[in-house]
Write a protein that holds these residues in place. Structure first.
Motif, PDB file in Angstrom:
ATOM      1  N   PHE A   1      32.110  43.204  29.136  1.00  0.00           N
ATOM      2  CA  PHE A   1      31.371  43.116  27.874  1.00  0.00           C
ATOM      3  C   PHE A   1      32.107  42.232  26.871  1.00  0.00           C
ATOM      4  CE2 PHE A   1      30.912  44.698  23.514  1.00  0.00           C
ATOM      5  CZ  PHE A   1      29.553  44.467  23.315  1.00  0.00           C
ATOM      6  N   LEU A   2      33.421  42.452  26.732  1.00  0.00           N
ATOM      7  CA  LEU A   2      34.200  41.659  25.771  1.00  0.00           C
ATOM      8  C   LEU A   2      34.238  40.185  26.150  1.00  0.00           C
ATOM      9  CD1 LEU A   2      37.093  44.166  25.058  1.00  0.00           C
ATOM     10  CD2 LEU A   2      35.193  43.541  23.548  1.00  0.00           C
ATOM     11  N   LYS A   3      34.266  39.891  27.447  1.00  0.00           N
ATOM     12  CA  LYS A   3      34.211  38.492  27.881  1.00  0.00           C
ATOM     13  C   LYS A   3      32.895  37.850  27.458  1.00  0.00           C
ATOM     14  CE  LYS A   3      37.136  38.686  31.989  1.00  0.00           C
ATOM     15  NZ  LYS A   3      37.128  38.557  33.461  1.00  0.00           N
ATOM     16  N   GLN A   4      31.806  38.600  27.569  1.00  0.00           N
ATOM     17  CA  GLN A   4      30.497  38.061  27.156  1.00  0.00           C
ATOM     18  C   GLN A   4      30.472  37.821  25.656  1.00  0.00           C
ATOM     19  OE1 GLN A   4      27.429  40.648  28.565  1.00  0.00           O
ATOM     20  NE2 GLN A   4      27.984  40.377  30.713  1.00  0.00           N
ATOM     21  N   VAL A   5      31.086  38.718  24.912  1.00  0.00           N
ATOM     22  CA  VAL A   5      31.116  38.576  23.443  1.00  0.00           C
ATOM     23  C   VAL A   5      31.895  37.316  23.061  1.00  0.00           C
ATOM     24  CG1 VAL A   5      32.021  39.580  21.315  1.00  0.00           C
ATOM     25  CG2 VAL A   5      30.833  41.012  22.969  1.00  0.00           C
ATOM     26  N   LEU A   6      33.027  37.102  23.738  1.00  0.00           N
ATOM     27  CA  LEU A   6      33.841  35.927  23.435  1.00  0.00           C
ATOM     28  C   LEU A   6      33.127  34.661  23.836  1.00  0.00           C
ATOM     29  CD1 LEU A   6      37.352  37.175  24.482  1.00  0.00           C
ATOM     30  CD2 LEU A   6      36.515  36.838  22.187  1.00  0.00           C
ATOM     31  N   LEU A  36      40.085  36.270  25.573  1.00  0.00           N
ATOM     32  CA  LEU A  36      40.290  37.711  25.597  1.00  0.00           C
ATOM     33  C   LEU A  36      41.776  38.033  25.486  1.00  0.00           C
ATOM     34  CD1 LEU A  36      38.959  40.471  25.863  1.00  0.00           C
ATOM     35  CD2 LEU A  36      39.100  40.220  28.331  1.00  0.00           C
ATOM     36  N   ALA A  37      42.601  37.293  26.214  1.00  0.00           N
ATOM     37  CA  ALA A  37      44.050  37.495  26.144  1.00  0.00           C
ATOM     38  C   ALA A  37      44.566  37.195  24.747  1.00  0.00           C
ATOM     39  CB  ALA A  37      44.756  36.612  27.170  1.00  0.00           C
ATOM     40  N   PHE A  38      44.043  36.152  24.120  1.00  0.00           N
ATOM     41  CA  PHE A  38      44.436  35.799  22.757  1.00  0.00           C
ATOM     42  C   PHE A  38      44.196  36.960  21.797  1.00  0.00           C
ATOM     43  CE2 PHE A  38      42.864  34.456  18.590  1.00  0.00           C
ATOM     44  CZ  PHE A  38      44.001  33.866  18.074  1.00  0.00           C
ATOM     45  N   TRP A  39      42.984  37.508  21.815  1.00  0.00           N
ATOM     46  CA  TRP A  39      42.647  38.596  20.897  1.00  0.00           C
ATOM     47  C   TRP A  39      43.434  39.862  21.216  1.00  0.00           C
ATOM     48  CZ3 TRP A  39      40.919  37.479  16.444  1.00  0.00           C
ATOM     49  CH2 TRP A  39      40.146  36.318  16.271  1.00  0.00           C
ATOM     50  N   TYR A  40      43.657  40.114  22.508  1.00  0.00           N
ATOM     51  CA  TYR A  40      44.444  41.284  22.891  1.00  0.00           C
ATOM     52  C   TYR A  40      45.882  41.154  22.372  1.00  0.00           C
ATOM     53  CZ  TYR A  40      47.133  44.557  25.646  1.00  0.00           C
ATOM     54  OH  TYR A  40      47.996  45.542  26.024  1.00  0.00           O
ATOM     55  N   LEU A  41      46.505  40.015  22.632  1.00  0.00           N
ATOM     56  CA  LEU A  41      47.883  39.824  22.193  1.00  0.00           C
ATOM     57  C   LEU A  41      47.994  39.787  20.674  1.00  0.00           C
ATOM     58  CD1 LEU A  41      49.074  37.242  24.858  1.00  0.00           C
ATOM     59  CD2 LEU A  41      49.768  39.635  24.648  1.00  0.00           C
ATOM     60  N   SER A  52      31.119  54.934  26.569  1.00  0.00           N
ATOM     61  CA  SER A  52      30.825  55.347  27.939  1.00  0.00           C
ATOM     62  C   SER A  52      31.248  54.304  28.979  1.00  0.00           C
ATOM     63  CB  SER A  52      29.321  55.625  28.083  1.00  0.00           C
ATOM     64  OG  SER A  52      28.582  54.425  27.932  1.00  0.00           O
ATOM     65  N   PHE A  53      31.696  53.127  28.546  1.00  0.00           N
ATOM     66  CA  PHE A  53      32.082  52.065  29.473  1.00  0.00           C
ATOM     67  C   PHE A  53      33.425  52.388  30.132  1.00  0.00           C
ATOM     68  CE2 PHE A  53      29.736  48.134  27.584  1.00  0.00           C
ATOM     69  CZ  PHE A  53      28.546  48.824  27.632  1.00  0.00           C
ATOM     70  N   ASN A  54      33.526  52.114  31.421  1.00  0.00           N
ATOM     71  CA  ASN A  54      34.835  52.174  32.069  1.00  0.00           C
ATOM     72  C   ASN A  54      35.561  50.863  31.736  1.00  0.00           C
ATOM     73  OD1 ASN A  54      34.053  50.125  33.873  1.00  0.00           O
ATOM     74  ND2 ASN A  54      33.400  51.590  35.419  1.00  0.00           N
ATOM     75  N   THR A  55      36.811  50.748  32.131  1.00  0.00           N
ATOM     76  CA  THR A  55      37.625  49.592  31.755  1.00  0.00           C
ATOM     77  C   THR A  55      37.016  48.281  32.236  1.00  0.00           C
ATOM     78  OG1 THR A  55      39.608  50.958  31.820  1.00  0.00           O
ATOM     79  CG2 THR A  55      39.931  48.575  31.906  1.00  0.00           C
ATOM     80  N   ASP A  56      36.573  48.226  33.478  1.00  0.00           N
ATOM     81  CA  ASP A  56      35.994  46.988  34.017  1.00  0.00           C
ATOM     82  C   ASP A  56      34.751  46.566  33.251  1.00  0.00           C
ATOM     83  OD1 ASP A  56      37.970  46.767  35.938  1.00  0.00           O
ATOM     84  OD2 ASP A  56      36.798  47.816  37.466  1.00  0.00           O
ATOM     85  N   ARG A  57      33.907  47.531  32.955  1.00  0.00           N
ATOM     86  CA  ARG A  57      32.672  47.207  32.228  1.00  0.00           C
ATOM     87  C   ARG A  57      32.985  46.768  30.797  1.00  0.00           C
ATOM     88  NH1 ARG A  57      27.365  50.966  31.261  1.00  0.00           N
ATOM     89  NH2 ARG A  57      26.048  49.288  30.519  1.00  0.00           N
ATOM     90  N   LEU A  58      33.988  47.393  30.181  1.00  0.00           N
ATOM     91  CA  LEU A  58      34.369  47.020  28.820  1.00  0.00           C
ATOM     92  C   LEU A  58      34.942  45.607  28.784  1.00  0.00           C
ATOM     93  CD1 LEU A  58      34.578  47.884  25.888  1.00  0.00           C
ATOM     94  CD2 LEU A  58      36.786  48.912  26.409  1.00  0.00           C
ATOM     95  N   VAL A  59      35.794  45.276  29.747  1.00  0.00           N
ATOM     96  CA  VAL A  59      36.348  43.919  29.830  1.00  0.00           C
ATOM     97  C   VAL A  59      35.229  42.913  30.035  1.00  0.00           C
ATOM     98  CG1 VAL A  59      37.775  42.378  31.226  1.00  0.00           C
ATOM     99  CG2 VAL A  59      38.642  44.619  30.573  1.00  0.00           C
TER     100      VAL A  59
END
Length: 84
Positions: free
Chosen positions: A79-84, A34-39, A70-77
């Motif tokens: 979700f993205l962790k599950q995708v990765l 997640l950090a890789f894709w963010y950076l 509709s996701f808050n930040t925690d829920r979005l993070v």
């Protein structure tokens, strides 16, 4: 060579110091990926290739994108962790 710690290696890669070797990405933790894709997105600035103006996403894609709004930040993070 990248740092052995996946998080540090991700930061090094995002800063353009080296390239990632085959297999290193798959050894990263979900947080590291997640950090890789963010950076990577932060470093790319305005060089991201745009979506063509005439592109129309599928109904399934629209449903996913609308639900993400509709996701808050925690829920979005999470979700993205599950995708990765």
């Amino acid at each position: 060579m990248l740092a052995p710690n996946p998080i540090k290696a991700t930061v090094e890669l995002a800063r353009g110091r080296t390239t990632i070797l085959t297999g290193e990405y798959s050894s990263m933790s979900v947080e590291g990926k997640l950090a890789f894709w963010y950076l990577l997105s932060e470093r790319s600035g305005t060089t991201i290739i745009g979506v063509p103006r005439d592109y129309e996403p599928s109904e399934q894609a629209k449903e996913v994108l609308n639900s993400l709004k509709s996701f808050n930040t925690d829920r979005l993070v999470s979700f993205l962790k599950q995708v990765l």
